[in-house]
Design a protein around this motif. Structure first.
Motif, PDB file in Angstrom:
ATOM      1  N   PRO A  36      17.162  86.351  43.962  1.00 24.24           N
ATOM      2  CA  PRO A  36      15.765  86.089  43.558  1.00 24.24           C
ATOM      3  C   PRO A  36      14.983  87.340  43.174  1.00 24.24           C
ATOM      4  O   PRO A  36      13.927  87.239  42.545  1.00 24.24           O
ATOM      5  CB  PRO A  36      15.150  85.441  44.810  1.00 24.24           C
ATOM      6  N   HIS A  37      15.501  88.505  43.533  1.00 23.94           N
ATOM      7  CA  HIS A  37      14.776  89.756  43.301  1.00 23.94           C
ATOM      8  C   HIS A  37      15.331  90.556  42.121  1.00 23.94           C
ATOM      9  O   HIS A  37      14.865  91.663  41.852  1.00 23.94           O
ATOM     10  CB  HIS A  37      14.824  90.612  44.566  1.00 23.94           C
ATOM     11  N   VAL A  38      16.335  90.013  41.442  1.00 23.35           N
ATOM     12  CA  VAL A  38      16.965  90.726  40.325  1.00 23.35           C
ATOM     13  C   VAL A  38      16.087  90.554  39.091  1.00 23.35           C
ATOM     14  O   VAL A  38      16.073  89.494  38.455  1.00 23.35           O
ATOM     15  CB  VAL A  38      18.385  90.192  40.064  1.00 23.35           C
ATOM     16  N   LYS A  39      15.345  91.597  38.758  1.00 20.59           N
ATOM     17  CA  LYS A  39      14.401  91.546  37.636  1.00 20.59           C
ATOM     18  C   LYS A  39      14.686  92.621  36.587  1.00 20.59           C
ATOM     19  O   LYS A  39      14.745  92.344  35.401  1.00 20.59           O
ATOM     20  CB  LYS A  39      12.963  91.707  38.151  1.00 20.59           C
ATOM     21  N   ALA A  40      14.844  93.863  37.032  1.00 18.29           N
ATOM     22  CA  ALA A  40      15.028  94.982  36.108  1.00 18.29           C
ATOM     23  C   ALA A  40      16.400  94.908  35.438  1.00 18.29           C
ATOM     24  O   ALA A  40      17.355  94.351  35.991  1.00 18.29           O
ATOM     25  CB  ALA A  40      14.878  96.310  36.849  1.00 18.29           C
ATOM     26  N   ILE A  41      16.505  95.496  34.255  1.00 21.82           N
ATOM     27  CA  ILE A  41      17.752  95.466  33.492  1.00 21.82           C
ATOM     28  C   ILE A  41      18.899  96.080  34.292  1.00 21.82           C
ATOM     29  O   ILE A  41      20.002  95.531  34.353  1.00 21.82           O
ATOM     30  CB  ILE A  41      17.595  96.215  32.153  1.00 21.82           C
ATOM     31  N   GLY A  42      18.645  97.221  34.907  1.00 22.54           N
ATOM     32  CA  GLY A  42      19.697  97.875  35.677  1.00 22.54           C
ATOM     33  C   GLY A  42      20.183  97.007  36.823  1.00 22.54           C
ATOM     34  O   GLY A  42      21.387  96.936  37.104  1.00 22.54           O
ATOM     35  N   ASP A  43      19.251  96.333  37.504  1.00 20.65           N
ATOM     36  CA  ASP A  43      19.622  95.452  38.606  1.00 20.65           C
ATOM     37  C   ASP A  43      20.415  94.248  38.093  1.00 20.65           C
ATOM     38  O   ASP A  43      21.360  93.789  38.746  1.00 20.65           O
ATOM     39  CB  ASP A  43      18.376  94.964  39.342  1.00 20.65           C
ATOM     40  N   LYS A  44      20.025  93.730  36.926  1.00 19.27           N
ATOM     41  CA  LYS A  44      20.747  92.592  36.352  1.00 19.27           C
ATOM     42  C   LYS A  44      22.189  92.960  36.045  1.00 19.27           C
ATOM     43  O   LYS A  44      23.118  92.187  36.289  1.00 19.27           O
ATOM     44  CB  LYS A  44      20.045  92.109  35.078  1.00 19.27           C
ATOM     45  N   HIS A  45      22.376  94.165  35.521  1.00 16.06           N
ATOM     46  CA  HIS A  45      23.726  94.620  35.205  1.00 16.06           C
ATOM     47  C   HIS A  45      24.539  94.783  36.485  1.00 16.06           C
ATOM     48  O   HIS A  45      25.690  94.334  36.563  1.00 16.06           O
ATOM     49  CB  HIS A  45      23.660  95.946  34.443  1.00 16.06           C
ATOM     50  N   ALA A  46      23.948  95.425  37.513  1.00 12.60           N
ATOM     51  CA  ALA A  46      24.650  95.635  38.774  1.00 12.60           C
ATOM     52  C   ALA A  46      24.989  94.303  39.438  1.00 12.60           C
ATOM     53  O   ALA A  46      26.098  94.111  39.947  1.00 12.60           O
ATOM     54  CB  ALA A  46      23.798  96.495  39.714  1.00 12.60           C
ATOM     55  N   PHE A  47      24.037  93.369  39.400  1.00 15.88           N
ATOM     56  CA  PHE A  47      24.285  92.061  40.008  1.00 15.88           C
ATOM     57  C   PHE A  47      25.408  91.323  39.275  1.00 15.88           C
ATOM     58  O   PHE A  47      26.257  90.677  39.899  1.00 15.88           O
ATOM     59  CB  PHE A  47      23.004  91.227  39.988  1.00 15.88           C
ATOM     60  N   ALA A  48      25.416  91.423  37.948  1.00 14.62           N
ATOM     61  CA  ALA A  48      26.468  90.785  37.161  1.00 14.62           C
ATOM     62  C   ALA A  48      27.840  91.337  37.529  1.00 14.62           C
ATOM     63  O   ALA A  48      28.816  90.589  37.650  1.00 14.62           O
ATOM     64  CB  ALA A  48      26.202  90.977  35.671  1.00 14.62           C
ATOM     65  N   LEU A  49      27.925  92.645  37.718  1.00 13.98           N
ATOM     66  CA  LEU A  49      29.199  93.256  38.115  1.00 13.98           C
ATOM     67  C   LEU A  49      29.660  92.727  39.468  1.00 13.98           C
ATOM     68  O   LEU A  49      30.844  92.424  39.666  1.00 13.98           O
ATOM     69  CB  LEU A  49      29.053  94.778  38.176  1.00 13.98           C
ATOM     70  N   ARG A  50      28.727  92.623  40.404  1.00 17.03           N
ATOM     71  CA  ARG A  50      29.102  92.149  41.742  1.00 17.03           C
ATOM     72  C   ARG A  50      29.538  90.693  41.705  1.00 17.03           C
ATOM     73  O   ARG A  50      30.475  90.293  42.380  1.00 17.03           O
ATOM     74  CB  ARG A  50      27.937  92.318  42.716  1.00 17.03           C
ATOM     75  N   LYS A  51      28.850  89.894  40.897  1.00 15.21           N
ATOM     76  CA  LYS A  51      29.220  88.486  40.805  1.00 15.21           C
ATOM     77  C   LYS A  51      30.571  88.336  40.118  1.00 15.21           C
ATOM     78  O   LYS A  51      31.383  87.488  40.482  1.00 15.21           O
ATOM     79  CB  LYS A  51      28.139  87.709  40.059  1.00 15.21           C
ATOM     80  N   ARG A  52      30.811  89.161  39.130  1.00 16.96           N
ATOM     81  CA  ARG A  52      32.124  89.153  38.470  1.00 16.96           C
ATOM     82  C   ARG A  52      33.223  89.455  39.477  1.00 16.96           C
ATOM     83  O   ARG A  52      34.234  88.751  39.563  1.00 16.96           O
ATOM     84  CB  ARG A  52      32.153  90.206  37.351  1.00 16.96           C
ATOM     85  N   ASP A  53      33.036  90.526  40.270  1.00 14.10           N
ATOM     86  CA  ASP A  53      34.048  90.906  41.250  1.00 14.10           C
ATOM     87  C   ASP A  53      34.255  89.805  42.287  1.00 14.10           C
ATOM     88  O   ASP A  53      35.373  89.556  42.734  1.00 14.10           O
ATOM     89  CB  ASP A  53      33.646  92.209  41.945  1.00 14.10           C
ATOM     90  N   TYR A  54      33.147  89.143  42.653  1.00 17.14           N
ATOM     91  CA  TYR A  54      33.232  88.053  43.615  1.00 17.14           C
ATOM     92  C   TYR A  54      34.135  86.943  43.081  1.00 17.14           C
ATOM     93  O   TYR A  54      35.046  86.469  43.772  1.00 17.14           O
ATOM     94  CB  TYR A  54      31.837  87.510  43.909  1.00 17.14           C
ATOM     95  N   TYR A  55      33.915  86.541  41.833  1.00 15.67           N
ATOM     96  CA  TYR A  55      34.696  85.434  41.279  1.00 15.67           C
ATOM     97  C   TYR A  55      36.123  85.849  40.948  1.00 15.67           C
ATOM     98  O   TYR A  55      37.016  85.001  40.936  1.00 15.67           O
ATOM     99  CB  TYR A  55      33.977  84.816  40.086  1.00 15.67           C
TER     100      TYR A  55
END
Length: 202
Positions: A152-171
């Protein structure tokens, strides 16, 4: 101070050789005036250049020396923050005992987390390090728990990229491709990362 600032700018631009030279000059002058805390902070920043070069072992060792020095001077919070930046590489290389100690120190003493383990407001991106640890260790329920807290707190571009990487690794860990497609629906930034190989840390 100016050399340190220059090193930070070069580091943010991934110009590792230029950053190392600037930090080297900053360290030289800090040594001449006996500013130990500045030296330890320079080591912590300088180590990132080794990460960019793929020299993770040397980068982590430098961060550890910096953290030990900061702690000896009573800067427990700085030390915990510095050790936290070692958790990703330690997890990738399955150094679980040390990774766990550093993660616990990071959560307890960095100032980025509340006593119940929830990130303090404005520091939700610090869940990134926690998620790396649990994903690499295969504790996927815990990894998912912290991704849900961060999302819910992922707003900034850098955070979006980092979150995407973590979700990718999770899946990648939890398996089949239909799970990855589900993740793409939730997080479109993953489309850009579908063909990105996970880094291999030697």
């Amino acid at each position: 101070i100016i050399y340190g600032q220059a090193g930070g700018i070069y580091s943010s631009q991934c110009l590792s050789e230029e950053a190392l030279k600037a930090f080297g000059m900053a360290e030289l002058y800090a040594t001449r005036i006996g500013d130990s805390l500045r030296i330890y902070n320079i080591w912590s920043n300088k180590s990132n250049s080794y990460f960019y070069q793929g020299n993770f072992k040397e980068g982590v060792e430098m961060k550890e020396r910096a953290a030990d020095g900061q702690e000896r001077m009573g800067y427990v919070r700085y030390a915990a923050q510095t050790r936290g930046l070692c958790v990703e590489w330690l997890s990738h290389t399955h150094q679980w005992d040390k990774a766990k100690r550093y993660l616990e120190d990071y959560v307890k003493h960095s100032g980025y987390f509340q006593p119940d383990g929830t990130a303090t407001p404005g520091h939700e991106a610090c869940y990134d390090i926690v998620i790396v640890y649990y994903t690499e260790k295969g504790e996927m329920d815990s990894a998912r728990h912290y991704m849900q807290k961060w999302m819910p707190h992922v707003k900034a571009i850098g955070d979006k990229h980092a979150f995407a990487l973590r979700k990718r690794d999770y899946y990648y860990q939890v398996g089949p491709k239909d799970s990855l497609i589900s993740a793409l629906i939730d997080c479109p930034h993953l489309f850009d990362l579908l063909h990105t190989e996970r880094p291999v840390h030697n």
